[in-house]
Design an enzyme around this catalytic site. Structure first.
Site, PDB file in Angstrom:
ATOM      1  N   ASP A   1       3.132   9.365  -0.668  1.00  0.00           N
ATOM      2  CA  ASP A   1       1.989   8.540  -0.304  1.00  0.00           C
ATOM      3  C   ASP A   1       1.854   7.452  -1.351  1.00  0.00           C
ATOM      4  O   ASP A   1       2.025   7.724  -2.544  1.00  0.00           O
ATOM      5  CB  ASP A   1       0.703   9.395  -0.278  1.00  0.00           C
ATOM      6  CG  ASP A   1      -0.195   9.049   0.896  1.00  0.00           C
ATOM      7  OD1 ASP A   1      -0.178   7.879   1.315  1.00  0.00           O
ATOM      8  OD2 ASP A   1      -0.905   9.951   1.381  1.00  0.00           O
TER       9      ASP A   1
ATOM     10  N   HIS B   1       0.817  -1.221   0.000  1.00  0.00           N
ATOM     11  CA  HIS B   1       0.000   0.000   0.000  1.00  0.00           C
ATOM     12  C   HIS B   1       0.847   1.265   0.000  1.00  0.00           C
ATOM     13  O   HIS B   1       0.362   2.334  -0.331  1.00  0.00           O
ATOM     14  CB  HIS B   1      -0.940  -0.007   1.207  1.00  0.00           C
ATOM     15  CG  HIS B   1      -2.013  -1.050   1.102  1.00  0.00           C
ATOM     16  ND1 HIS B   1      -3.314  -0.746   0.766  1.00  0.00           N
ATOM     17  CD2 HIS B   1      -1.980  -2.393   1.237  1.00  0.00           C
ATOM     18  CE1 HIS B   1      -4.028  -1.864   0.721  1.00  0.00           C
ATOM     19  NE2 HIS B   1      -3.239  -2.874   1.010  1.00  0.00           N
TER      20      HIS B   1
HETATM   21  C1  GDG Z   1      -2.373   3.618   3.313  1.00  0.00           C
HETATM   22  C2  GDG Z   1      -1.362   4.310   2.402  1.00  0.00           C
HETATM   23  C3  GDG Z   1      -2.996   4.237   0.535  1.00  0.00           C
HETATM   24  C4  GDG Z   1      -9.279   9.484   7.637  1.00  0.00           C
HETATM   25  N1  GDG Z   1      -9.716  10.147   8.715  1.00  0.00           N
HETATM   26  C5  GDG Z   1     -10.769   9.479   9.155  1.00  0.00           C
HETATM   27  C6  GDG Z   1     -10.979   8.382   8.324  1.00  0.00           C
HETATM   28  N2  GDG Z   1     -10.049   8.418   7.402  1.00  0.00           N
HETATM   29  C7  GDG Z   1      -9.968   7.463   6.287  1.00  0.00           C
HETATM   30  C8  GDG Z   1     -10.034   8.179   4.963  1.00  0.00           C
HETATM   31  C9  GDG Z   1      -9.360   7.173   4.044  1.00  0.00           C
HETATM   32  C10 GDG Z   1      -8.371   6.479   4.984  1.00  0.00           C
HETATM   33  O1  GDG Z   1      -8.752   6.768   6.316  1.00  0.00           O
HETATM   34  C11 GDG Z   1      -6.959   7.022   4.812  1.00  0.00           C
HETATM   35  O2  GDG Z   1      -6.453   6.513   3.619  1.00  0.00           O
HETATM   36  P1  GDG Z   1      -5.218   7.173   2.899  1.00  0.00           P
HETATM   37  O3  GDG Z   1      -5.067   6.470   1.607  1.00  0.00           O
HETATM   38  O4  GDG Z   1      -5.446   8.620   2.746  1.00  0.00           O
HETATM   39  O5  GDG Z   1      -3.953   6.994   3.856  1.00  0.00           O
HETATM   40  P2  GDG Z   1      -3.303   5.818   4.797  1.00  0.00           P
HETATM   41  O6  GDG Z   1      -4.070   5.618   6.035  1.00  0.00           O
HETATM   42  O7  GDG Z   1      -1.895   6.272   5.016  1.00  0.00           O
HETATM   43  O8  GDG Z   1      -3.341   4.482   3.907  1.00  0.00           O
HETATM   44  C12 GDG Z   1      -2.062   5.139   1.330  1.00  0.00           C
HETATM   45  C13 GDG Z   1      -3.897   3.435   1.465  1.00  0.00           C
HETATM   46  O9  GDG Z   1      -3.139   2.725   2.458  1.00  0.00           O
HETATM   47  C14 GDG Z   1      -4.723   2.405   0.687  1.00  0.00           C
HETATM   48  O10 GDG Z   1      -3.894   1.599  -0.114  1.00  0.00           O
HETATM   49  O11 GDG Z   1      -3.799   5.047  -0.289  1.00  0.00           O
HETATM   50  O12 GDG Z   1      -1.119   5.730   0.467  1.00  0.00           O
HETATM   51  O13 GDG Z   1      -0.479   5.140   3.175  1.00  0.00           O
HETATM   52  O14 GDG Z   1     -10.255   6.229   3.571  1.00  0.00           O
HETATM   53  O15 GDG Z   1     -11.361   8.442   4.646  1.00  0.00           O
HETATM   54  N3  GDG Z   1     -11.959   7.500   8.480  1.00  0.00           N
HETATM   55  C15 GDG Z   1     -12.801   7.698   9.528  1.00  0.00           C
HETATM   56  N4  GDG Z   1     -12.651   8.762  10.396  1.00  0.00           N
HETATM   57  C16 GDG Z   1     -11.673   9.679  10.239  1.00  0.00           C
HETATM   58  O16 GDG Z   1     -11.561  10.641  11.001  1.00  0.00           O
HETATM   59  N5  GDG Z   1     -13.790   6.835   9.730  1.00  0.00           N
END
Ligand code: GDG
Length: 456
Positions: free
Chosen positions: A365, A157
């Protein structure tokens, strides 16, 4: 048909009939729900026993959940140590924040073996094993040692860095040798895949047989690019659902027509929050006419807070937010709202839809699902503008965003001005282009393509 066995560091807490929390959990659950299967991983519990026993299995619908606890030593060496103290920063090009300790690396391998020893006896001969992320680079090698011959795939990821960066980890050779025990390794973007293939060719005596096929360490295996996506229609439907919009309506009433810039990130140094705060400050300095007209809201749920570097970034951001507000706030306006808490997922989508600008500027990212969710949640008739880091995997697909360098405060400040002033025609055009890409590379497409290639 063969059974799907998903292995991830954490098994998300799931309840039948309820939606899952994050991108990985949603994608994995969809895959398992469709065909039934097994989900194996750490329970999230740290046990006082030196060698905790596996927990009893549990069925949720057609999915069987199997978890193990970690001992304190495992947690410290594997999770806080090598996985999050070494691998995470280096995979995100933050070598200055990484530490390395051979004992922690041994702990990382030990936990990969622990996973393998608990999993191997419950695997069926024709199972497909799909491992996730940087915690489990050594799982296939450990399973093979335990005698498992099933097809095994890994989806990473995070980014995969260029060889020179990876090689700052003293155990890089062992790590990559372990990875080669998988049959398929999936990356978010082509540059990640290429960086891995470069390492194999230049530093592991391997060869690139073309079409994603690599040979090294006496094995042949495949690599591929599988950009993770979102459920596009669902995000918009959730954004419009009255029951989800409580907070969004309160926010709207309180904005009094001011433009909202929104960022949502786990509180992590790789997400570029400090540089973003400074860029917003730069924007306020450059555009006095916007004072009182715009509000920047940063939602940043705490993450990995028992790791020192994460505590430091939290303190630093609190300081910066206070300083910026102290400098610019007026009796009726506070420019920066810093919310160090999480929101229910359903409430996030309507908040995205309220924002005139989605500001997503990670230093690195793998993908960044917030960028994709922000676009998917917009009203196509009156969409907001995405300002996106060139170093997020998502920038490879969302070319119609305003692409910025997250280290360039002046560049971000100027993109904010451009976004807030953008005409409705241009906003609609950019949004429609991004929506097309999101639909083509949906979460379903990601899962189906990976599983099909793993079946091979
Ligand atoms: C890893 C990789 C890759 C955020 N705040 C809240 C919340 N979120 C959710 C978002 C989103 C998820 O968490 C975060 O996903 P990201 O992709 O932005 O980042 P990582 O956590 O670092 O994820 C990344 C991912 O894996 C998937 O392959 O894209 O690059 O680092 O869905 O909406 N969800 C809730 N409350 C919050 O306050 N429920």
């Amino acid at each position: 048909m063969s059974r799907l066995v998903v292995v991830s560091n954490r098994v998300a807490p799931i309840t039948e009939g309820e939606p899952a929390a994050g991108g990985l959990a949603v994608g994995v659950l969809d895959a398992l729900r469709a065909e039934g299967g097994l989900w194996f991983g750490w329970s999230g519990e740290v046990s006082n026993d030196a060698e905790p026993m596996p927990n009893p299995g549990r069925d949720v619908g057609r999915i069987t959940i199997r978890t193990i606890d970690l001992s304190r030593k495992d947690y410290d060496e594997f999770y806080r140590g090598f996985a999050n103290g070494t691998l995470w920063p280096v995979l995100h090009y933050q070598m200055g924040l990484a530490r390395f300790d051979w004992t922690e690396f041994a702990g990382y391998r030990r936990v990969n073996h622990l996973f393998a020893c608990s999993l191997a006896p419950i695997l069926r001969q024709d199972d497909l094993v799909w491992a996730h992320d940087y915690h489990l680079l050594g799982l296939a090698a450990a399973l093979r040692e335990a005698g498992s011959a099933q097809r095994m795939g890994l989806f990473l990821h995070t980014p995969f860095p260029e060889p020179g960066v990876l090689m700052t980890i003293p155990a890089h050779a062992e790590l990559v040798r372990d990875m080669a025990a998988y049959d398929l390794i999936g990356f978010q973007t082509e540059p990640d895949r290429t960086a891995f293939a470069d390492y194999i060719r230049r530093h592991a005596g391997g060869e690139d047989a073309g079409d994603g096929r690599l040979r090294a360490f006496g094995r042949a295996f495949r690599t591929g690019v599988y950009p993770i996506g979102v459920h596009v229609a669902e995000a918009r439907a959730e954004a419009e659902l009255p029951a989800n919009r409580r907070q969004a309506l309160r926010l709207r009433a309180n904005l009094h027509g001011r433009g909202l810039i929104l960022s949502v990130d786990r509180l992590d140094y790789a997400k570029g929050l400090r540089q973003r705060f400074l860029a917003f400050e730069r924007f306020l300095i450059a555009t006095p006419e916007m004072h009182g007209q715009v509000i920047f809201m940063q939602i940043a749920p705490p993450s990995r807070s028992d790791i020192q570097t994460y505590r430091e970034i939290r303190e630093e951001l609190e300081g910066e937010a206070g300083r910026i507000n102290g400098r610019f706030a007026d009796v009726d306006w506070v420019p920066l709202r810093y919310l160090n808490r999480s929101f229910p997922r359903a409430a996030l989508m309507p908040l995205y839809a309220e924002a005139r600008v989605g500001l997503v500027t990670p230093l690195r990212d793998g993908m960044n699902l917030v960028a994709k969710e922000y676009v998917a949640a917009q009203d196509p008739e009156d969409p907001g503008v995405l300002v996106l880091s060139q170093f997020a995997g998502a920038a490879r697909e969302l070319e119609a965003a305003l692409i910025v360098n997250p280290y360039d405060e002046a560049g971000i400040a100027s993109a904010l001005g451009q976004a807030l002033a953008m005409s409705i025609e241009e906003r609609r055009g950019r949004h429609a282009a991004m929506l097309d890409v999101l639909r083509a590379n949906s979460l379903d497409a990601w899962r189906d393509r990976f599983v099909a290639d793993l079946r091979g």
